[in-house]
Scaffold this active site. Structure first.
Site: not given
Ligand code: 13P
Length: 281
Positions: A82-83, A181, A209-211, A231
């Site tokens: 990831d990233h 996130h 992202h940022g679920g 995610n």
């Molecule tokens: P959150 O930590 O906000 O759930 O986002 C996770 C994410 O997007 C990981 O790449």
């Protein structure tokens, strides 16, 4: 079941009109929570390790355990970086059995993001590894409080997304449509019109992202608009912390393995709740 790459599970999700959950592991306990949750629901799952979490998960040391647990699961598991922001991290992940990598060039100038993503796609595809890239920029920082916010100036441009996907050959595209996130400072307002336009102009599965902190209704609408990978990490961390605090309040003498079990169960619950929503589409 053997590890599979990202394209395999996302192609199926596209056909079925659903999304696959991608959860960050930060240790073997969280890995087990993610896999157990997916196995209980008989669902494919994406286990990811973020490059910023390398200080917690040394993939050189632990990849054989991680791959073994993933391979033993009775469901398809994708092992995803990831990233990834450095070539070093991408190569390390591929050398240690990851079946998917994200190259995050979202903070680079567009031409550089395209050039570096294209190069990574070329060598990743040569060894059967899928590639996710990001265009626009999803703000915030995973697992931290009061930082989740987004800059509307960095939302993904649909026309640019179409050109980016065409020239790079990526397998999945992370888009900035209003999520962030970390913990949201205010209710997220997802730009579904933008998402729909990106979907119309591209033919790859889109990634949200940022679920953590997004409502089930917004998840459903995102999936209807072309999101097939979601995610989640912060919710796992917050719920594990909350459960540990409650358990220690109740029993201050709780033993270390029991504290770990409490955290694992809390994370597994989050994984299962999210997978249920994502799988229903
Ligand atoms: P959150 O930590 O906000 O759930 O986002 C996770 C994410 O997007 C990981 O790449």
């Amino acid at each position: 079941m053997t590890l599979v790459n990202l394209s395999t599970v996302l192609k199926q999700a596209m056909q079925q009109g659903c999304a696959v959950g991608c959860f960050n592991m930060v240790d073997i306990n969280s890995l087990e929570a993610i896999i157990n949750g997916a196995v209980k629901l008989n669902s494919p799952v994406i286990v990811s390790v973020a490059e910023i979490h390398f200080p917690y998960v040394d993939i050189e040391k632990y990849s054989s355990v991680i791959c073994h647990l993933a391979n033993q699961a009775s469901v398809p598991v994708v092992l995803h970086l990831d990233h990834g922001q450095t070539l070093d991290a991408i190569m390390k992940a591929m050398r240690h059995g990851f079946t998917s990598v994200m190259f995050d060039g979202s903070q680079l100038p567009l031409e550089e993001n395209i050039a570096r993503t294209t190069e990574i796609v070329r060598f990743a595809h040569a060894v059967g590894v899928s590639v996710e890239a990001e265009l626009g920029h999803v703000g915030g920082a995973e697992g931290q409080s009061e930082v989740g916010d987004y800059d509307t100036g960095l939302l993904t441009d649909p026309l640019q997304a179409a050109a980016f996907v065409r020239s790079t050959g990526v397998d999945a595209l992370a888009v900035a449509v209003g999520s962030a996130h970390g913990v949201y400072k205010r209710k997220p307002q997802l730009d579904f019109q933008r998402l729909t336009r990106i979907k119309e102009l591209t033919d790859v599965p889109l990634v949200l992202h940022g679920g953590s902190g997004i409502s089930d209704e917004d998840f459903r609408q995102s999936i209807a608009c072309g999101i097939h990978k979601i995610n989640v990490y912060t919710d796992l961390s917050l719920q594990a912390n909350k459960a540990i605090k409650e358990a220690l309040n109740e029993n201050p003498g709780l033993a270390y393995p029991d504290i770990k079990a409490v955290a694992r169960q809390a994370m597994e619950k989050v994984v299962m709740e999210k997978i249920k929503v994502f799988a229903a589409g």
